[in-house]
Design an enzyme around this catalytic site. Sequence first.
Site, mmCIF file in Angstrom:
data_model
loop_
_atom_site.group_PDB
_atom_site.id
_atom_site.type_symbol
_atom_site.label_atom_id
_atom_site.label_comp_id
_atom_site.label_asym_id
_atom_site.label_seq_id
_atom_site.Cartn_x
_atom_site.Cartn_y
_atom_site.Cartn_z
ATOM 1 C CB ILE A 178 -2.371 -11.010 2.758
ATOM 2 C CG1 ILE A 178 -1.215 -11.746 1.823
ATOM 3 C CG2 ILE A 178 -2.683 -12.095 3.968
ATOM 4 C CD1 ILE A 178 0.085 -12.069 2.862
ATOM 5 C CB CYS A 186 -0.896 -0.028 1.264
ATOM 6 S SG CYS A 186 0.211 0.142 2.720
ATOM 7 N NE ARG A 244 -6.194 -4.513 1.860
ATOM 8 C CZ ARG A 244 -6.928 -5.549 2.217
ATOM 9 N NH1 ARG A 244 -8.224 -5.240 2.213
ATOM 10 N NH2 ARG A 244 -6.476 -6.638 2.408
ATOM 11 C CD GLU A 248 2.255 -8.445 1.440
ATOM 12 O OE1 GLU A 248 1.799 -9.259 2.533
ATOM 13 O OE2 GLU A 248 1.476 -7.821 0.599
ATOM 14 C CB SER A 262 -6.485 -6.095 -1.861
ATOM 15 O OG SER A 262 -7.251 -5.174 -1.283
ATOM 16 C CG ASN A 280 4.165 0.175 1.914
ATOM 17 O OD1 ASN A 280 3.774 -0.847 1.230
ATOM 18 N ND2 ASN A 280 5.366 0.885 1.293
ATOM 19 C CB ILE A 315 11.720 -5.287 -20.235
ATOM 20 C CG1 ILE A 315 10.993 -3.963 -21.011
ATOM 21 C CG2 ILE A 315 13.020 -4.907 -19.656
ATOM 22 C CD1 ILE A 315 9.592 -4.106 -21.002
ATOM 23 C CB SER A 365 12.352 -8.974 -8.716
ATOM 24 O OG SER A 365 13.390 -8.441 -9.686
ATOM 25 N N GLY A 366 14.915 -10.362 -8.563
ATOM 26 C CA GLY A 366 16.222 -10.985 -7.712
ATOM 27 C C GLY A 366 17.227 -9.923 -7.454
#
Length: 629
Positions: free
Chosen positions: A53, A2, A49, A76, A51, A74, A285, A357-358
């Site tokens: 989880i 978010c 938000r 996870e 969304s 903000n 890309i 991503s790495g």
Amino acid sequence: MCGFVSVYHKYGQPVQPEEIERMADQIHHRGPDDTHFYVEDHIGFGFKRLSIIDLAHGRQPLCNEDGTIWIVFNGEIYNYKELQQWLKDKGHQFKTNSDTETIVHLYEEVGFDTPKYLRGMFAFTIWDLNKQQYFGARDHFGIKPLYYTETARGFHFASEIKCLLELEDLSPDVNTSALYQYLTFQYNPYTETFFKGIHKVLPGHCFLIRNDRLDIRPYWQVHFDPDESKPLSYYIDQTRAIMENSIQYHRQADVPLGAFLSSGVDSSTTAGLLRNHGPLKTFSIGFALGQNELPYARRTAEHFGTEHYELEVTPQMFIDELPQIIWHMDEPLADPAAIPLYFVSKLARDYVTVVLSGEGADEFFGGYGIYREPNALRPFNYMPKGLRKMLGSIASNLPNVKGKNYIIRGSKDLQERFFGNAFIFSEEMKREVLTSWVNQQTQHLHPLDITLPIYENASMYDDVTKMQYLDIHTWLPGDILLKADKMSMANSLELRVPFLDKEVFEVASKIPTKYKIAGGTTKFVLREAMKDLLPKEIHMRPKLGFPVPTRHWLKNEFYLWAMEILSTSQIDQYINKRMAIQLLSDHKEGKADYSRRIWTILCFALWHQIYIEKQALHLLNNVTISKIS
């Protein structure tokens, strides 16, 4: 995932809901799914938000059972289920299955130690009504941003700077100290931003406001602890195991999930491990000109059997979106790789809400080619320092012959030659390209003001580990993670980085340098750990970065556009425009490759037009280039 704004007014002054709403409106892109506010006396929260989880119940701002503790968050938290069960066993009552509520109850249980328990990416602020204190933190490595400013009214926090610019008692003004360092690093390494009076909460730091006073302090610090007693095979096995574990945690979501895929080991590892859990969409890309990543990514996608999507970016697409990209970035960032990251995020958002991503693999596992330099320069270590300096002085006066740069770099100590993965303008060139007014304002500044304190904290490590330590504290949050967050969230896409996990770092921090830089390559342990997973041509492929053809474009398609930006932008107070235009002309004529320096000035000029000159509407809607070839 978010965006939020968070306000604490001093002296009990009431918060105006209209101001909170106006601030939050600036980051609708970060959270298009829901908007909500909490305003009570001198406290205000605004939340946008996306969304991911507990879609039905994870609305913020969120509070505990009796409404005495409120949070906006903000990010996870990947270990929230274990924490939730632990807290339930201690008697805490949950009304949602969200990671946000887990932080609230964790704070009730452990207080200011809360961020130490969290495995994930986060920025949050908490209002504790009973204790009358305002607490917040940013994650260990700076994956999620957190900005703040102090005005006469109080303290204001936000996920993006543009929210703070909506404050009635704050007007945008260029921070020349940030500009001065930006010309060296290609990003702003300062704790202050490009706007005077607006600051960043640093990675691994938390803050507390009590009695109208702000206190910021670290809750975690980077520490390497290489263990020479274990064989190479041990670290290979440990690396494979922890990355599989991290991928397992990072794939938690109640929405579609995919992965970015380039031609490198890092993204291929992430995609390959993720593919082991089921069907996967991957996104790539590329550019038609120069080193195109798309054929390699396509073969890797075929190897893993993913549902693969790709996009080739044209010069016109690139330049059309550039003002929008700079607006989203908040501060100038002269890394051209931000633009393809924006486009691949835009592509992915048509199909998924979350991507892996790495980012971070190079800093943790020793992946940059420059990390091999200490071994290459080892002969100079046996020379007296005076002799080294003399050789460097002689070499600097030589014409451009083979070996000149090798001698010059060998004559310098690590602290003198390595400022991170980008070095744009030397101090001499900065004095020429900056106006006398800026030079006077910044006469006591030097890039060493940024890097030396970090080197001092890393004094016990070998040179390669010192370089990693410096990059983790500067390049990683200042460039890599800045563009990762801003470019993905510009497209309402959550980007997760499973390498940048504190448990992964715990393993990587113990790998001896001899195993990181081995086999004639970099991040050797990681490559060997993924040997059976990756295609053969990817397994040992050297680190390339993302090849954006700005060198060619500034000579051709972008030349007239760049000339117009330099000529019309009102940066005369800061930049010697005559010299900047001369650099562009010399580059076009092939006298030297000045593309990185020109791009650095152009990004500042565009940022200045958008944020200081207020030409946003014109720039965001009316951009063309001279020709396409």
